[in-house]
Design a protein around this motif. Structure first.
Motif, PDB file in Angstrom:
ATOM      1  N   VAL A 253      25.881 -21.038   4.648  1.00  0.00           N
ATOM      2  CA  VAL A 253      26.662 -21.292   5.858  1.00  0.00           C
ATOM      3  C   VAL A 253      28.097 -21.599   5.427  1.00  0.00           C
ATOM      4  N   LYS A 254      29.064 -20.772   5.880  1.00  0.00           N
ATOM      5  CA  LYS A 254      30.462 -20.990   5.518  1.00  0.00           C
ATOM      6  C   LYS A 254      31.368 -20.449   6.628  1.00  0.00           C
ATOM      7  N   THR A 255      32.539 -21.058   6.731  1.00  0.00           N
ATOM      8  CA  THR A 255      33.564 -20.520   7.621  1.00  0.00           C
ATOM      9  C   THR A 255      34.395 -19.513   6.831  1.00  0.00           C
ATOM     10  N   LYS A 256      34.455 -18.298   7.338  1.00  0.00           N
ATOM     11  CA  LYS A 256      35.152 -17.217   6.654  1.00  0.00           C
ATOM     12  C   LYS A 256      35.921 -16.379   7.671  1.00  0.00           C
ATOM     13  N   PRO A 257      36.843 -15.517   7.211  1.00  0.00           N
ATOM     14  CA  PRO A 257      37.499 -14.585   8.135  1.00  0.00           C
ATOM     15  C   PRO A 257      36.461 -13.643   8.760  1.00  0.00           C
ATOM     16  N   SER A 258      36.779 -13.104   9.908  1.00  0.00           N
ATOM     17  CA  SER A 258      35.864 -12.179  10.575  1.00  0.00           C
ATOM     18  C   SER A 258      36.059 -10.741  10.120  1.00  0.00           C
ATOM     19  N   LYS A 259      37.151 -10.485   9.395  1.00  0.00           N
ATOM     20  CA  LYS A 259      37.421  -9.124   8.920  1.00  0.00           C
ATOM     21  C   LYS A 259      37.542  -9.140   7.401  1.00  0.00           C
ATOM     22  N   PRO A 260      36.798  -8.248   6.706  1.00  0.00           N
ATOM     23  CA  PRO A 260      36.869  -8.207   5.241  1.00  0.00           C
ATOM     24  C   PRO A 260      38.303  -7.995   4.750  1.00  0.00           C
ATOM     25  N   ILE A 261      38.538  -8.485   3.553  1.00  0.00           N
ATOM     26  CA  ILE A 261      39.886  -8.435   2.973  1.00  0.00           C
ATOM     27  C   ILE A 261      39.918  -7.347   1.902  1.00  0.00           C
ATOM     28  N   GLY A 262      40.812  -6.377   2.047  1.00  0.00           N
ATOM     29  CA  GLY A 262      40.934  -5.323   1.058  1.00  0.00           C
ATOM     30  C   GLY A 262      40.693  -3.947   1.664  1.00  0.00           C
ATOM     31  N   GLU A 263      40.818  -2.932   0.829  1.00  0.00           N
ATOM     32  CA  GLU A 263      40.616  -1.551   1.280  1.00  0.00           C
ATOM     33  C   GLU A 263      39.137  -1.322   1.591  1.00  0.00           C
ATOM     34  N   ILE A 264      38.856  -0.704   2.744  1.00  0.00           N
ATOM     35  CA  ILE A 264      37.484  -0.498   3.201  1.00  0.00           C
ATOM     36  C   ILE A 264      36.983   0.872   2.755  1.00  0.00           C
ATOM     37  N   GLY A 265      35.883   0.868   2.027  1.00  0.00           N
ATOM     38  CA  GLY A 265      35.214   2.116   1.663  1.00  0.00           C
ATOM     39  C   GLY A 265      33.868   2.194   2.365  1.00  0.00           C
ATOM     40  N   ARG A 266      32.902   2.795   1.717  1.00  0.00           N
ATOM     41  CA  ARG A 266      31.565   2.883   2.305  1.00  0.00           C
ATOM     42  C   ARG A 266      30.723   1.702   1.866  1.00  0.00           C
ATOM     43  N   ASP A 267      29.781   1.321   2.739  1.00  0.00           N
ATOM     44  CA  ASP A 267      28.889   0.227   2.379  1.00  0.00           C
ATOM     45  C   ASP A 267      27.744   0.754   1.514  1.00  0.00           C
ATOM     46  N   ALA A 268      26.770  -0.100   1.216  1.00  0.00           N
ATOM     47  CA  ALA A 268      25.676   0.271   0.319  1.00  0.00           C
ATOM     48  C   ALA A 268      24.801   1.382   0.866  1.00  0.00           C
ATOM     49  N   PHE A 269      24.933   1.653   2.175  1.00  0.00           N
ATOM     50  CA  PHE A 269      24.108   2.692   2.800  1.00  0.00           C
ATOM     51  C   PHE A 269      24.929   3.933   3.154  1.00  0.00           C
ATOM     52  N   GLY A 270      26.158   4.000   2.620  1.00  0.00           N
ATOM     53  CA  GLY A 270      26.979   5.195   2.807  1.00  0.00           C
ATOM     54  C   GLY A 270      27.773   5.228   4.091  1.00  0.00           C
ATOM     55  N   ASN A 271      27.779   4.132   4.846  1.00  0.00           N
ATOM     56  CA  ASN A 271      28.518   4.090   6.111  1.00  0.00           C
ATOM     57  C   ASN A 271      29.877   3.434   5.914  1.00  0.00           C
ATOM     58  N   ILE A 272      30.821   3.799   6.761  1.00  0.00           N
ATOM     59  CA  ILE A 272      32.129   3.146   6.749  1.00  0.00           C
ATOM     60  C   ILE A 272      32.140   2.118   7.873  1.00  0.00           C
ATOM     61  N   PRO A 273      32.060   0.824   7.532  1.00  0.00           N
ATOM     62  CA  PRO A 273      31.979  -0.200   8.573  1.00  0.00           C
ATOM     63  C   PRO A 273      33.321  -0.432   9.258  1.00  0.00           C
ATOM     64  N   VAL A 274      33.240  -0.850  10.504  1.00  0.00           N
ATOM     65  CA  VAL A 274      34.431  -1.173  11.287  1.00  0.00           C
ATOM     66  C   VAL A 274      34.304  -2.624  11.748  1.00  0.00           C
ATOM     67  N   PHE A 275      35.370  -3.429  11.573  1.00  0.00           N
ATOM     68  CA  PHE A 275      35.326  -4.836  11.915  1.00  0.00           C
ATOM     69  C   PHE A 275      36.471  -5.190  12.853  1.00  0.00           C
ATOM     70  N   GLU A 276      36.195  -6.075  13.812  1.00  0.00           N
ATOM     71  CA  GLU A 276      37.210  -6.600  14.712  1.00  0.00           C
ATOM     72  C   GLU A 276      37.677  -7.953  14.185  1.00  0.00           C
ATOM     73  N   ASP A 277      38.964  -8.158  14.155  1.00  0.00           N
ATOM     74  CA  ASP A 277      39.509  -9.431  13.680  1.00  0.00           C
ATOM     75  C   ASP A 277      39.439 -10.462  14.806  1.00  0.00           C
ATOM     76  N   LYS A 278      38.491 -11.392  14.685  1.00  0.00           N
ATOM     77  CA  LYS A 278      38.326 -12.445  15.686  1.00  0.00           C
ATOM     78  C   LYS A 278      38.755 -13.802  15.145  1.00  0.00           C
ATOM     79  N   GLY A 279      39.412 -13.786  13.998  1.00  0.00           N
ATOM     80  CA  GLY A 279      39.811 -15.033  13.386  1.00  0.00           C
ATOM     81  C   GLY A 279      38.670 -15.654  12.599  1.00  0.00           C
ATOM     82  N   PRO A 280      38.872 -16.850  12.064  1.00  0.00           N
ATOM     83  CA  PRO A 280      37.821 -17.517  11.292  1.00  0.00           C
ATOM     84  C   PRO A 280      36.580 -17.764  12.144  1.00  0.00           C
TER      85      PRO A 280
END
Length: 355
Positions: A253-280
């Protein structure tokens, strides 16, 4: 206790079975209880039987062997088209099977004769969903060939909708079965004993009183086990939905940003994830992942918890607005749809408990 775990409420499943059997009985419809959703788990199967189910069906011959091993004395059918490599077990353990290929039915005939058995055949007819089945115009000739085979009892015809193409059952596509059955009876001078008109999705037509009169069997799994109908996206009247509950344990359990930090590639299943920035946000991870089930079908029991996503081993939740204090070691409950239940019950990493 061990987590993740699936808790199965037998008393509610029994009530579901009783209500569905009663509904179908009013219309002369036999319920074949489908056990694949729980891998033919003995206490659940016995509960279906106590609920009034008179026949059982499963898509895996290993499950049928299991059913026979704990002494089920009801007729048991293989509902997936048999593989040529499993014909010996099909004949020895299943009382009947659903088929669409004459070459396979011939193999069943040969093995049945060798073993001194008579194996029942229900011929599947494709009325539009484009999964398994003979096209309607080819049924009559194929039945003629089946009737000539020794060791085979031609029991009837069936169809499936909803599972592959998403085609909904209707008066039009279920009536095709009745018309074919009556044509067969007239042409060959036989009685088509069973017209298996579909699955849980077809119950809606029973409730509305519009299922063609001669449909006399439905293959019901989801409605009994979960009280739901995924194809029509609804709850079945007079059934319970809190029958199968997943309990998973929080490991971070941790407070973290809602959007990953860095260049986005494919995830472990070959998909390109999309994230909405909702703040911490306060994020919790539970020990469960895509290796265990279809995450999309999980429903947190608390409305204020949202699923953000998952990897193969980690399910990530937004617990910012949870009404409970979520900490490491907390247990979070989930309901599920039928597809997710299949994965959880099949996963060797998820404990199964009956209550």
């Amino acid at each position: 206790m061990t987590y993740p775990r699936v808790e199965i409420n037998l008393s509610l499943i029994k009530k579901n079975a009783m209500n569905i059997v009663e509904l179908c009985y009013k219309y002369g419809i036999e319920v074949m209880g489908i056990t694949k959703g729980v891998c033919a788990l003995e206490p659940v199967v016995q509960t279906m039987i106590e609920g009034g189910v008179k026949k059982l069906g499963d898509s895996r011959i290993k499950n049928i062997v299991k059913l026979k091993s704990f002494g089920v004395n009801l007729p048991v059918y293989l509902i997936r088209i048999p593989m040529p490599s499993e014909i010996n077990d099909v004949v020895n353990f299943a009382d009947g099977s659903f088929n669409s290929e004459f070459e396979v039915i011939k193999l069943i005939s040969q093995k049945a004769v060798e073993n001194g058995k008579v194996h029942k055949i229900i011929l599947m007819v494709d009325v539009g969903d484009l999964r398994e089945g003979v096209m309607p115009e080819d049924v009559k000739d194929l039945v003629g060939k089946i009737l000539e085979l020794p060791g085979i009892e031609f029991e009837g015809i069936g169809t499936n909708v909803g599972c592959y193409g998403g085609v909904l059952p209707s008066i039009e596509n279920t009536s095709i079965l009745v018309e074919i059955a009556e044509e067969l009876e007239k042409f060959y001078g036989i009685r088509v004993k069973t017209i298996s008109g579909g699955n849980t999705a077809t119950l809606k037509m029973v409730e509305e009183g519009v299922l063609p009169r001669r449909i006399n069997q439905l293959r019901i799994g989801e409605a009994i086990l979960l009280g739901t109908d995924s194809t029509n996206f609804r709850k079945i009247p007079n059934t319970y939905q809190n029958t199968v509950i997943l309990k998973a344990q929080v490991i971070e359990v941790k407070t973290k940003p809602s959007k990953p930090i860095g260049e986005i590639g494919r995830d472990a299943f070959g998909n390109i994830p999309v994230f909405e920035d909702k703040g911490p946000m306060k994020r919790a991870i539970v020990a469960l992942g895509k290796q265990d089930c279809r995450i999309e079908g999980l429903i947190p029991d608390e409305d204020h918890i949202n699923i953000l996503g998952a990897s193969s081993d980690h399910l990530i939740l937004d617990v910012t607005n949870s009404l409970k204090e979520i900490r490491v070691g907390s247990i979070i409950d989930f309901k599920m749809n039928y597809g997710t239940m299949l994965g959880l019950i099949t996963s060797p990493y998820v404990e199964k408990i009956v209550v």
